[in-house]
Design a protein around this motif. Sequence first.
Motif, PDB file in Angstrom:
ATOM      1  N   SER A   3       0.445   4.014  31.387  1.00 19.95           N
ATOM      2  CA  SER A   3      -0.612   3.014  31.542  1.00 19.95           C
ATOM      3  C   SER A   3      -1.973   3.699  31.652  1.00 19.95           C
ATOM      4  O   SER A   3      -2.961   3.249  31.057  1.00 19.95           O
ATOM      5  CB  SER A   3      -0.348   2.161  32.784  1.00 19.95           C
ATOM      6  N   CYS A   4      -2.010   4.795  32.400  1.00 18.61           N
ATOM      7  CA  CYS A   4      -3.251   5.583  32.497  1.00 18.61           C
ATOM      8  C   CYS A   4      -3.625   6.161  31.138  1.00 18.61           C
ATOM      9  O   CYS A   4      -4.803   6.207  30.766  1.00 18.61           O
ATOM     10  CB  CYS A   4      -3.073   6.714  33.508  1.00 18.61           C
ATOM     11  N   GLN A   5      -2.621   6.579  30.387  1.00 16.71           N
ATOM     12  CA  GLN A   5      -2.864   7.128  29.054  1.00 16.71           C
ATOM     13  C   GLN A   5      -3.493   6.077  28.143  1.00 16.71           C
ATOM     14  O   GLN A   5      -4.394   6.376  27.352  1.00 16.71           O
ATOM     15  CB  GLN A   5      -1.560   7.632  28.445  1.00 16.71           C
ATOM     16  N   SER A   6      -3.037   4.833  28.265  1.00 14.97           N
ATOM     17  CA  SER A   6      -3.620   3.742  27.477  1.00 14.97           C
ATOM     18  C   SER A   6      -5.092   3.564  27.814  1.00 14.97           C
ATOM     19  O   SER A   6      -5.928   3.328  26.924  1.00 14.97           O
ATOM     20  CB  SER A   6      -2.852   2.447  27.751  1.00 14.97           C
TER      21      SER A   6
ATOM     22  N   ARG B 206      -2.829  14.488  25.004  1.00 11.14           N
ATOM     23  CA  ARG B 206      -1.776  15.346  24.453  1.00 11.14           C
ATOM     24  C   ARG B 206      -0.838  15.837  25.543  1.00 11.14           C
ATOM     25  O   ARG B 206       0.392  15.858  25.372  1.00 11.14           O
ATOM     26  CB  ARG B 206      -2.407  16.537  23.729  1.00 11.14           C
ATOM     27  N   GLU B 207      -1.407  16.231  26.684  1.00 14.20           N
ATOM     28  CA  GLU B 207      -0.592  16.732  27.782  1.00 14.20           C
ATOM     29  C   GLU B 207       0.321  15.642  28.342  1.00 14.20           C
ATOM     30  O   GLU B 207       1.471  15.912  28.709  1.00 14.20           O
ATOM     31  CB  GLU B 207      -1.488  17.304  28.880  1.00 14.20           C
ATOM     32  N   ILE B 208      -0.185  14.419  28.395  1.00 12.52           N
ATOM     33  CA  ILE B 208       0.652  13.313  28.871  1.00 12.52           C
ATOM     34  C   ILE B 208       1.803  13.077  27.904  1.00 12.52           C
ATOM     35  O   ILE B 208       2.944  12.847  28.322  1.00 12.52           O
ATOM     36  CB  ILE B 208      -0.187  12.031  29.040  1.00 12.52           C
TER      37      ILE B 208
ATOM     38  N   VAL C 178       5.640  13.388  29.218  1.00 14.47           N
ATOM     39  CA  VAL C 178       6.572  12.259  29.123  1.00 14.47           C
ATOM     40  C   VAL C 178       7.794  12.649  28.289  1.00 14.47           C
ATOM     41  O   VAL C 178       8.937  12.308  28.624  1.00 14.47           O
ATOM     42  CB  VAL C 178       5.876  11.029  28.517  1.00 14.47           C
ATOM     43  N   ASP C 179       7.549  13.380  27.202  1.00 19.26           N
ATOM     44  CA  ASP C 179       8.649  13.820  26.346  1.00 19.26           C
ATOM     45  C   ASP C 179       9.616  14.728  27.104  1.00 19.26           C
ATOM     46  O   ASP C 179      10.842  14.591  27.000  1.00 19.26           O
ATOM     47  CB  ASP C 179       8.086  14.545  25.119  1.00 19.26           C
TER      48      ASP C 179
END
Length: 230
Positions: free
Chosen positions: A15-18, A61-63, A67-68
């Motif tokens: 959500s923060c990434q969005s 990119r780091e997120i 997550v991956d």
Amino acid sequence: MSLNEVRVSVLSLQSCQSDIRTGMDILTDVAMDLAEAREEGVHTGIKEMEVMILECAKLDREIDYFVDIVDQVTSAARAQQPEALVNLSATVKEQFTERIAQLSDADLHNHSKVMAFKDSIKTSFNQANEESAENMEELDEDIAVTQSQVNFTCPLTQVEMVNPMKNKKCNHHYEEPAILDLIKRRHSQNKKCRCPVVGCGNANVRESDLILDQVLRRRIQSQKRQNSHT
């Protein structure tokens, strides 16, 4: 921490990434406004915004990588004994650190939103330089023709686009999540992704061929505002 708690934390992070990606779009809009205004110090301001958008791209990119890795580690943990959960955090941290160490900041310039930022600024500068008292009427006619030629409706979703992506090979546009999902599904089937526009001969749409079209996005937003006023 249970696997369900891990999943909730990952969803919060996404959500923060969005929000980060939305902020990158806002940065691009402001930079385009500056480029079109052609005010003194515009190049310095845009350069500062480019530094900011690169920092956002790095975090984005780091997120993605984090997550991956969490997904991979938790998937493996489900098949193991409960004791494996104790070392879950340490395993994720170790793998994430190794992955990040292999990355190069130079690759950030290939981030889709960074590329869209640069392309949008270039387009805005070109449009601003073309505008003058002598050709304003002709430019307005060209823009009207261009808008009539570009379909604001995504060929996949059949609704008006919000974040249009332009295919650099065939110049067709698609809604960002729709085309990325189609490419992913076709590749999972070991098949190439054909351009969904009827009659297009592009039989291999790749993610690397796509770029966010911030100029078209602004046109769509402008048309929405005009329609709401009328």
